[in-house]
Motif scaffolding. Sequence first.
Motif, short mmCIF file in Angstrom:
data_model
loop_
_atom_site.label_atom_id
_atom_site.label_comp_id
_atom_site.label_asym_id
_atom_site.label_seq_id
_atom_site.Cartn_x
_atom_site.Cartn_y
_atom_site.Cartn_z
N GLU A 47 0.83 -1.21 0.00
CA GLU A 47 0.00 0.00 0.00
C GLU A 47 0.87 1.26 0.00
OE1 GLU A 47 -3.13 0.38 -0.29
OE2 GLU A 47 -4.02 -1.60 0.05
N ALA A 94 2.60 1.82 -3.34
CA ALA A 94 1.67 2.29 -4.37
C ALA A 94 1.41 3.78 -4.21
CB ALA A 94 0.37 1.50 -4.29
N GLU A 95 1.27 4.24 -2.96
CA GLU A 95 1.06 5.68 -2.73
C GLU A 95 2.27 6.49 -3.20
OE1 GLU A 95 0.28 6.07 1.40
OE2 GLU A 95 -1.63 4.95 1.33
N ASP A 98 -0.13 1.76 -9.80
CA ASP A 98 -0.86 2.64 -8.90
C ASP A 98 -1.71 1.88 -7.89
OD1 ASP A 98 -2.64 1.61 -10.64
OD2 ASP A 98 -3.49 3.51 -11.30
N SER A 99 -1.43 0.61 -7.69
CA SER A 99 -2.18 -0.15 -6.70
C SER A 99 -1.23 -1.07 -5.95
CB SER A 99 -3.28 -0.98 -7.37
OG SER A 99 -2.71 -2.05 -8.10
N GLU A 158 -1.58 -4.19 -5.38
CA GLU A 158 -1.40 -5.47 -6.07
C GLU A 158 -0.41 -5.35 -7.22
OE1 GLU A 158 -5.13 -7.16 -7.10
OE2 GLU A 158 -5.51 -7.84 -5.04
N THR A 159 -0.37 -4.19 -7.88
CA THR A 159 0.63 -4.00 -8.93
C THR A 159 2.03 -4.02 -8.34
OG1 THR A 159 -0.93 -2.69 -10.20
CG2 THR A 159 1.40 -2.46 -10.76
N SER A 195 -5.66 -5.50 3.72
CA SER A 195 -6.81 -5.09 2.90
C SER A 195 -8.14 -5.52 3.51
CB SER A 195 -6.68 -5.68 1.49
OG SER A 195 -6.82 -7.10 1.54
N THR A 197 -2.85 -8.71 -11.43
CA THR A 197 -3.39 -7.52 -12.10
C THR A 197 -3.74 -7.79 -13.55
OG1 THR A 197 -1.13 -6.83 -12.58
CG2 THR A 197 -2.14 -5.93 -10.60
#
Length: 532
Positions: A316, A319-320, A340-341, A343-344, A422, A500
């Motif tokens: 998390e 991704a931020e 941008d996530s 999971e990516t 999550s 993804t």
Amino acid sequence: MSTLRGTGTLVRLILRRDRVRIPVWIVGVAVFLLGSASTFPVAYDSAADRQARASLMNNPATVVLTGPGFGQQNYTYGAMLANEMGGMTAVLIALMSILLLVRHSRHEEESGRAELLRAGVVGRHAPLTAALLTVLGANLVLGAVIGSALPVVLPQVSTAGSLLFAAGLTTVGTVFTAVAAVTAQLVEHGRAASGAAAALLAVSYALRGAGDLGDGTLSWFSPVGWAQRTRAYVDGTWWPLLLGAALTAVLIAGAFLLRTRRDEGAGLVRGRGGRAAASALLSGPFALALRLQRGALTGWTVGYVLFGAFVGAIGEQAAEFVAENEMARRYFAQAGAAGDSAETMIATYLSLMGMVAGGFALQSAGLLRAEESAGRVEPLLGGTPLSRSRWALSGLAATLLGSVLVMGGAGLGAGLVHAGISGDPSDAPRVLGAALAYLPAVWVLAGLATLLFGLLPALTGLSWLVLAGIVFVGMFGPLLRLPDWAADISPFAHVPTLPTEEFAPAPLLALTATAVSLTAVGIAAYRRRDAA
């Protein structure tokens, strides 16, 4: 006769035998570090980007895996280098030192070559002294390369800080050279000596991690902690390196003392006598292969479970960071991911872990060549109905099962932690599946090692160069904007980036077929060639 007579000749012999191995270690570690450092200005071109990156270093999982994170208030490229690359590079140098020292001490005695040399004009302590001089020299050369090249590839860092950083890494290498010199006197087999020294390295790193999470006291019991507490590029101080120098001197003196108290070829700790009859779990070649690989398999699996948990924990936050960093977004766009996530980010880390897991496959498959070179295969094939094919396939079956455990551990660790963050339990099996999707690509590397073992056994080590190229292209290809055909050479480039992307079985089946073909040709060639 002096106990050191013949040391110079033995040093030249070691350098002759390792004229490829030692340069490959030095170049490999240097390229890994320097290549990573050269990408910092591309990925983090502003002070705000670097401070955003520094905020990720406060995660407890990051502290355990990397270090205490000195200099976060003004996160320069130097602080970033020392915090994020120092611990990992120190472990690589320590492993290099352990493997080289044991190879030229305990392995030489185990194979009987040391006894042949001792039949000439060679002093009692000359073999150990030659091995120590060579490995310590390799550490000094590697340190000099790193210290002098860092200000060139990353002009933003100071020369003084680079020399201190390199000296810290070299100190870790010298300490574990001495540790390996001691373990080589204690046990009779090279594999046990390497395993014991590597276990001490793992304990050292764990102490450093536990200390950095607390008040830092435990970190002072770790050579890796001493190197990090030089605070290179922040407010550098040299005196912690004296602890490493003192421990190295004590351990080397202890190694020579222990050397005088044992017979040639023997260890001070004698192994237990085996049972008269093996249990059912040890009655076949597959069980034997698993037993031979249990130490390495346990280490890889535990390490991947822990690193997977780390990946799941920082998904998390990472991704931020990417969402706020334009260069990072470009990197992931070049890599073909949105970035941008969480999971990516997890999928990206899993792809890197899949490539590195190829190292386990090569190490495990390389055991076939090691056992053959040591002469332990002939009694199996000559005195029992066991065929060459069955012996080799049993070893490879252990490799395939081991790779499932390693990548499964990574996926399980990442999936469970990510699902806990999550709040969606279904995330765990999806991340686990994403990790297992890299198995066919890992098996291709195992198949390549088998092909070389069957056709060109003396060149089995070339598979490691292939892996190094794959990891380099995978890590730096997007930044260097390498052409697509260069990336497509890697089997890992054809694995769908789960979770993804949609699952696509065709490339995985093609990779599996490639692995089977390489293995089949390698086994067929092994059946027809002479034993080494």
